[in-house]
Design an enzyme around this catalytic site. Structure first.
Site, PDB file in Angstrom:
ATOM      1  N   THR A 193     -26.979  -3.417 -40.272  1.00 45.49           N
ATOM      2  CA  THR A 193     -26.698  -2.999 -38.950  1.00 45.49           C
ATOM      3  C   THR A 193     -25.831  -4.094 -38.242  1.00 45.49           C
ATOM      4  O   THR A 193     -24.900  -3.774 -37.199  1.00 45.49           O
ATOM      5  CB  THR A 193     -28.007  -2.486 -38.197  1.00 45.49           C
ATOM      6  N   ARG A 197     -22.207   1.047 -24.121  1.00 43.60           N
ATOM      7  CA  ARG A 197     -21.248   0.042 -24.762  1.00 43.60           C
ATOM      8  C   ARG A 197     -21.305  -0.093 -26.166  1.00 43.60           C
ATOM      9  O   ARG A 197     -22.515   0.113 -26.802  1.00 43.60           O
ATOM     10  CB  ARG A 197     -21.803  -1.286 -23.801  1.00 43.60           C
ATOM     11  N   GLY A 245     -27.040   3.700 -34.888  1.00 42.49           N
ATOM     12  CA  GLY A 245     -26.887   3.630 -36.358  1.00 42.49           C
ATOM     13  C   GLY A 245     -27.042   5.096 -37.045  1.00 42.49           C
ATOM     14  O   GLY A 245     -26.740   5.073 -37.850  1.00 42.49           O
ATOM     15  N   GLU A 246     -27.609   6.126 -36.113  1.00 44.07           N
ATOM     16  CA  GLU A 246     -27.719   7.204 -36.954  1.00 44.07           C
ATOM     17  C   GLU A 246     -26.962   8.440 -36.234  1.00 44.07           C
ATOM     18  O   GLU A 246     -26.644   9.475 -37.091  1.00 44.07           O
ATOM     19  CB  GLU A 246     -29.294   7.644 -36.455  1.00 44.07           C
ATOM     20  N   GLY A 254     -27.389   2.903 -28.480  1.00 45.00           N
ATOM     21  CA  GLY A 254     -27.800   2.943 -29.967  1.00 45.00           C
ATOM     22  C   GLY A 254     -26.761   3.679 -30.844  1.00 45.00           C
ATOM     23  O   GLY A 254     -26.173   4.757 -30.336  1.00 45.00           O
ATOM     24  N   ILE A 298     -31.067  -5.018 -41.392  1.00 42.64           N
ATOM     25  CA  ILE A 298     -30.840  -4.138 -42.383  1.00 42.64           C
ATOM     26  C   ILE A 298     -29.312  -3.793 -42.667  1.00 42.64           C
ATOM     27  O   ILE A 298     -29.216  -2.962 -43.639  1.00 42.64           O
ATOM     28  CB  ILE A 298     -31.690  -2.924 -42.337  1.00 42.64           C
ATOM     29  N   ASN A 349     -20.300  -4.708 -30.744  1.00 44.08           N
ATOM     30  CA  ASN A 349     -19.410  -5.332 -31.719  1.00 44.08           C
ATOM     31  C   ASN A 349     -18.638  -4.522 -32.398  1.00 44.08           C
ATOM     32  O   ASN A 349     -19.073  -3.548 -33.434  1.00 44.08           O
ATOM     33  CB  ASN A 349     -20.220  -6.408 -32.827  1.00 44.08           C
ATOM     34  N   PRO A 350     -17.210  -4.240 -31.952  1.00 42.85           N
ATOM     35  CA  PRO A 350     -16.569  -2.963 -32.628  1.00 42.85           C
ATOM     36  C   PRO A 350     -16.436  -3.099 -34.042  1.00 42.85           C
ATOM     37  O   PRO A 350     -16.250  -2.136 -34.881  1.00 42.85           O
ATOM     38  CB  PRO A 350     -14.970  -3.250 -31.903  1.00 42.85           C
TER      39      PRO A 350
END
Lengths: 697, 167, 365
Positions: free
Chosen positions: A469, A586, A662-663, A660, A467, A589-590
């Protein structure tokens, strides 16, 4: 502790594998999927907030050339089930009742989108109007405690004696904070293309989870899940609102049943999105902090009042952040709901934590001021040794490091805490800090397969989605490391229910869930076929067990710093700089990870300064239901926003060592801005958004 | 009511029938299958549908197709020369100036159009000296790109990409 | 969005006849506001006469000074025009603060003038609105009215005019050239727009079928010292909460002439005649070290001291005079439930813009 895979591709800043298609615009989103001879849908919406449809006249609409049919509750195909529980949002065109303004009460099926829209205007509806109520307040007499709040949290918690602790505390900060109704507003409006033929239902959908759409819709349509296929290779954002199917999916499914197999296309308009695809509930939050004069918390109260819809209960977990954040020995949290005649609220990026941390982290700033303490130091003093809620150790809690590293990079040490003391070129300047947190969420039930292709590449399939991300890229990197091959030898397939079962892209847990399954599949594949497989070899796997999950409390943490300027004449607020420092396990993907942090912080900036949906109590609708009136931050609002993270992995979390990302970036961002506004102006704004009028007397 | 019009889209002349109510955006997306321009709001409030229309960046959702008979349209797809991306597109990839990608073709077209405007000496709201030629610093890029919303919040990377692509 | 006929006008007079003779006909320029309204159901024409190809796309110097701006000139071309930037900076700035570049590349001069209010109730056909449907009531009056009028409103309508350009043109004493069934005429821009009164459905004094062909700017030397300041929450791509257009002339240490107009406060661009009157004769003090601490009543100011730092031009007493001039104009302002902030915001913005111009004047003298 599970065995982690060795990072070769992980940790590398690969460019997005889907990037080329996206910069030229060739990546097909839901509405752009090529289907043959489609029909176009335009919904008819209720213009009352509560009542009953007495009559609905579709004759004029149906007589328009190019209109195939108009479906209403009178003639729509029946859904299966009893329409109870969460299905009430999806119980579309099944009854004459109206539960909120903007509810779908009909749909036009026509040869072109122009004709469909015109015909929708021609549908005439007579209503029996019932009194409605959309006004949230903390002193309503019908507030109730839900059984549970979102994500399965307890509604209330009580630890120790809060009343006594507050009464005894030498320093008390006790205020009410408010956050408004907010809208996800992904740039791609929700859209779906549905085809109903002998094989069942195929839906090209803009969704955060193809399998969740299938799971929810198949029983409603009386279909075996195997006869529902959902496809979503590219999704234009979601931020939670696409985490489950909404009424438009059902509307398209109903319409597709009456077109003799012709596909139907439905693009929800931006305006309609304010009624039918969810929103963040408004909150009224009391935070009570009791502390010693040295800032150590003795009591923490977080009591939340928020709304839900009358048809479906959605209870945002706003106060849960206060259960584990600081080491106050006495704590109380409450969630109370008002069930109103409003559209159904739903997830929006960091549901619970985002509005909850606004209140908590502004209150902590107020406590710092009350104690005469630096707000960074105050937070560090209140760091708990173990999770205050569960008593379990944290798998990693490096929040103090985030605060210190951020302070160092931001130049915090030279900060004069005096509010309203810096005027430069007509602008009052200030800086603020807030803490961030987000739980590590592990969704179960994921599977993946690995196939060895004739071209010597490994095809890896799972019904995940991207989406925005970076799934296409990051999951490919995980697959490569799981198979111990270069990324060029992996071909990922996602976004289709023909692929194995995958969790929704939500809770910052998509990559954790999918990656774990991919690791499981890769291990199964290697076990079966070794290092030298033959074309056609295939193995399926699931996520390895993570026994440590029971023994540890797993969260990501962060610290955010904001610099604001407030125009001394006009009250205009600008944010020249934001910096976030995070600890998230971890980073796969930076390049894409940094984008997610920065993007979420930007959404937090937008939450701080711009976003507010205004309900008109007379009509029950959101007055500002478009992007010209519901403002989100644009380029000129977003200057230097940057994010860094501490180098680490969390092997207790999953085989990739990730938690995680995303938020967490939106959590605390609005508070950092609010605290900076106070530092700049001396005005403490406790209700979002912070607009110039709130800085005027 | 239908009308027949001709449009030159990404270098190719196309003849099509449109409803007089059809917007340029819907003509491209629904009639011609050119889906590079995106529909994000359909009311000129987000910029996702931006293309180069007769050489200038313009939103296509508020333009009636019938009023642009004979127009030349370049979409983000047309900015690339086959496999060779436009320098701005290349820079978007390198700087990760996108996440979900939905606003991206509009951002790219807007950026390319914007660079031409700067070359032509057009000022912006933040140009200090209205008389002189503008200097394309980050503040200028941000102001000039503000007609393109990005909900993923890729703004800082987009600005970096434009800075790079402008060189 | 009902079906409609489209005609491309080849000739101005026939275009006027075509529209004047048909109640459901409308002129189409770029369509950036009209197509928006077609989709919303706010406008329901059955014929569009496209006037964007008529030969009104020139910006020409007028004999004796001034400019003639064709009705079809795009906003971006107008803002970028060297003569506009040099002689009428207020106009360039106002244009550049409006909409977005990809809208300004389409939007025309006439279309900008005739764009309609962004009142959310006006734009939502499911709510009552006297402007859209006379007699149904004003939803904003007792509703969400944060962006609405504080000056010149009526019980029938509290909408504001959204154009930035029109506010600038108002201080420039622009004249609007109109072609109607009875021939050509000229309307001063200060007389083009109406207050809502009991006919809020009428934004302007134009009659059905009147076609704007050009806007004339007079030669106005003081316009070279002019500025536009737009205040809004989003830093760009948003309508004004409050805006101020101003031009000022200073001779021998005193203001001899001033033109000021407000945007975002009323149903029309609000020419601030009373403020102008009060400004004339104001001494521009140049006492070094003036702090200007009391320049405004805003909380940030009260907490933080001075507004824009102006060391020399525009000293304390001057600022008091400026504030008094703003207050004279805003004395009749009547806030609604959610927009009281506009009054101090307008006053502060007024003072800030005038101080900026006086400082500039001081620098050039």
């Amino acid at each position: 502790m599970t065995e982690t895979i060795r990072a070769r591709a992980m940790g590398r800043p690969l460019e997005r594998l889907d990037g080329r298609d996206k910069v030229v615009g060739q990546a097909p989103y839901a509405y752009e999927q090529q289907v043959t001879d489609p029909l176009y849908l335009h919904p008819v919406q209720a213009v009352i907030a509560r009542g009953r449809i007495n009559a609905i006249d579709t004759a004029d609409a149906e007589s328009l050339p190019g209109v195939v049919t108009v479906l209403t509750h009178l003639n729509a195909p029946r859904l299966t089930g009893d329409g109870d529980g969460d299905d009430r949002e999806l119980w579309v065109l099944q009854s004459d009742e109206v539960h909120f303004r903007g509810q779908f009460i009909g749909v036009v099926v026509a040869e072109t989108s122009e004709i469909a829209r015109h015909a929708a205007d021609l549908v005439r509806v007579e209503y029996e109007r019932w009194p409605h109520d959309v006004e949230l307040s903390a002193d309503r007499d019908d507030l109730y405690a839900p059984d549970k709040v979102n994500a399965g949290h307890d509604t209330d918690t009580d630890v120790g004696d809060v009343a006594a602790a507050l009464a005894d505390a030498p320093v008390v900060v006790d205020h009410t904070y408010r956050t408004p109704m907010e809208y996800n507003n992904p740039m791609e409006p929700h859209a779906t293309v549905a085809v109903w033929d002998a094989g069942g239902l195929t839906m090209y959908d803009s969704t955060q989870g193809v399998h969740v759409v299938r799971q929810r819709l198949a029983p409603l349509f009386g279909l075996d899940p195997g006869h529902v296929r959902v496809v979503a290779p590219h999704v234009g954002g979601g931020f939670g609102s696409k985490g489950a199917p909404h009424a438009h999916n059902v509307l398209a499914g109903l319409a597709a049943q009456v077109t003799g197999g012709r596909p139907v296309k439905l693009a929800v308009t931006r305006q309609q999105m304010f009624s039918v695809v969810g929103h963040r509930t408004p909150t009224i939050q009391r935070i009570g902090l009791g502390a010693e004069t040295d800032g150590r918390l003795t009591a923490l109260v977080h009591e939340v009042v928020e709304h839900t819809s009358r048809i479906v209960e959605y209870a945002e977990q706003t106060a849960v952040v206060s259960r584990m954040m600081y080491a106050a020995p006495n704590r109380r949290t409450r969630h109370r709901l008002a069930a109103l005649d409003v559209p159904v609220p739903f997830w929006m990026r960091a549901p619970g934590e985002a509005p909850g941390a606004f209140a908590l982290e502004v209150a902590m700033d107020e406590l710092a001021v009350a104690c005469g303490l630096d707000p960074v130091e105050l937070r560090i003093r209140n760091e708990p040794d173990v999770d205050p809620e569960s008593g379990r150790p944290f798998s990693g809690r490096r929040m103090s490091e985030c605060l210190r590293e951020g302070a160092r990079r931001f130049g915090w040490e030279s900060r004069d805490p005096t509010p309203a003391a810096r005027l430069r070129d007509g602008w009052l300047e200030g800086t603020g800090v807030a803490a961030s947190v987000y739980p590590r969420i592990m969704q179960t039930g994921n599977r993946a397969w690995v196939r060895y292709g004739p071209d010597g590449r490994y095809e890896v399939g799972i019904g995940a989605v991207d989406i925005g991300t970076g799934t296409w890229t990051a999951l490919t990197q995980i697959a490569a490391d799981a198979l111990e091959v270069p990324v060029e030898e992996v071909r990922l397939r996602i976004g289709d229910t023909d692929l194995p079962e995958a969790a929704v892209a939500g809770g910052s847990g998509g990559l954790s869930a999918w990656g774990s399954a991919v690791v499981g599949a890769a291990r199964a594949f290697r076990e079966k076929f070794g290092r030298h497989p033959s074309a056609g070899d295939e193995a399926t796997g699931t996520a390895p067990e993570s026994p440590a999950a029971e023994d540890f409390s797993m969260y990501s943490f962060g610290a955010q710093f904001a610099h604001v300027r407030v125009h001394a004449d006009t009250g205009e607020i600008r944010v020249p700089r934001m910096l976030g420092v995070f600890t998230v396990g971890r980073v796969v993907n930076p390049r894409t990870a940094r984008s997610q942090f920065v993007g979420a912080m930007t959404m937090g900036l937008s939450m701080a300064l711009h976003e507010e949906a205004v309900l008109d109590p007379r009509f029950g609708h959101v007055v500002n239901h478009d992007l010209a009136t519901y403002h989100i931050a644009t380029h000129a609002d977003v200057q230097d926003v940057d994010a860094i993270w501490l180098d680490e992995e969390d092997p207790r979390s999953n085989p990739m060592g990730i938690r995680g990302i995303g938020e967490i970036g939106i959590v605390g961002a609005a508070a950092a801005v609010a605290n900076a506004v106070h530092h700049a102006t001396g005005v403490r704004v406790r209700d979002l958004p912070i607009t110039p009028d709130k800085l005027f007397h | 009511m239908d009308a027949s019009i001709r449009l030159r889209v990404d270098g190719q002349w196309r003849t099509l029938d449109v409803d007089t109510r059809t917007t340029l955006l819907d003509a491209l997306r629904e009639r011609l299958g050119v889906t590079s321009p995106k529909k994000g709001c359909d009311h000129g409030q987000c910029g996702s549908c931006t293309v180069l229309l007769d050489g200038r960046r313009a939103v296509t959702c508020l333009a009636l197709a019938v009023a642009h008979d004979g127009a030349e349209i370049v979409t983000a797809e047309g900015l690339a020369d086959g496999e060779d991306l436009h320098p701005v597109q290349r820079a978007f990839l390198e700087q990760d100036g996108l996440q979900c990608g939905y606003c991206t073709p509009g951002q790219v077209c807007s950026a390319v159009g914007m660079l031409e405007e700067v070359k032509a000496g057009w000022p912006s709201q933040v140009t200090e000296d209205l008389a002189g030629p503008p200097e394309l610093d980050d503040e200028e890029i941000r102001e000039r790109m503000s007609g393109n919303l990005c909900r993923c919040g890729a703004y800082p990377n987009i600005v970096a990409a434009i800075r790079q692509g402008a060189r | 969005m009902r079906p409609l006929e489209y005609r491309r006008a080849e000739d101005p007079r026939r275009a006027v006849t075509a529209v004047a003779g048909r109640p459901g006909a409308m002129f189409l320029g770029a369509g950036t506001n009209l197509v928006d309204h077609l989709k919303l159901g706010v406008a329901r024409p059955d014929l569009l006469v496209d006037v964007s190809h008529l030969p009104y796309d020139k910006i020409e110097p007028r004999p004796g000074g001034g400019l003639r701006i064709g009705a079809a000139v795009r906003n971006s071309d107008l803002a970028a025009h060297p003569l506009v930037r040099q002689h009428y900076p207020v106009l360039a700035q106002a244009l550049l603060s409006g909409a977005s570049p990809q809208l300004r590349n389409l939007a025309t001069t006439a279309g900008n003038l005739l764009q309609r209010t962004r009142c959310p109730y006006f734009q939502d056909v499911t709510t009552p609105c006297n402007k859209r449907e006379p007699g149904t009531g004003c939803s904003a009056l007792e509703g969400y009215n944060r962006e609405h009028a504080v000056l010149g409103a009526s019980e029938h309508c509290v909408a504001v005019h959204p154009s930035d350009m029109a506010v600038a043109l108002t201080v420039l004493d622009a004249e609007v050239r109109v072609l109607g069934s009875g021939g050509e005429r000229t309307i001063p821009i200060t007389e083009l727009y109406r207050l809502p009164g009991d006919r809020p459905d009428r934004d302007t004094v134009l009659k059905h079928g009147d076609l704007i062909t050009a806007v004339d700017l007079p030669g106005l030397p003081m316009a070279a010292h002019s500025a536009y300041r737009k205040v809004r929450e989003r830093a760009s791509y948003a309508f004004a909460l409050v805006s101020v257009a101003a031009a000022v002339q200073v001779r021998d240490g005193a203001i001899t002439d001033a033109r000021v107009a407000f945007g975002g406060l009323a149903h029309k661009p609000w020419r601030a005649y009373r403020a102008e009157e009060a400004l004339r004769g104001v001494r521009v003090s140049a006492a070094p070290g003036d702090t200007l601490a009391e320049a405004t009543t805003a909380a940030p100011i009260a907490a933080g001291g001075a507004a824009s730092t102006g060391e020399n031009a525009g000293g304390t007493s001057t600022v008091e005079d400026l504030r008094a001039a703003a207050d004279a104009e805003l004395a009749d302002a009547r806030p609604l439930a959610h927009n009281a902030f506009k009054i101090p915001m307008a006053r502060n913005t007024f003072v800030a813009v005038l101080r900026g111009l006086l400082r500039e004047e001081g620098a050039t003298r």
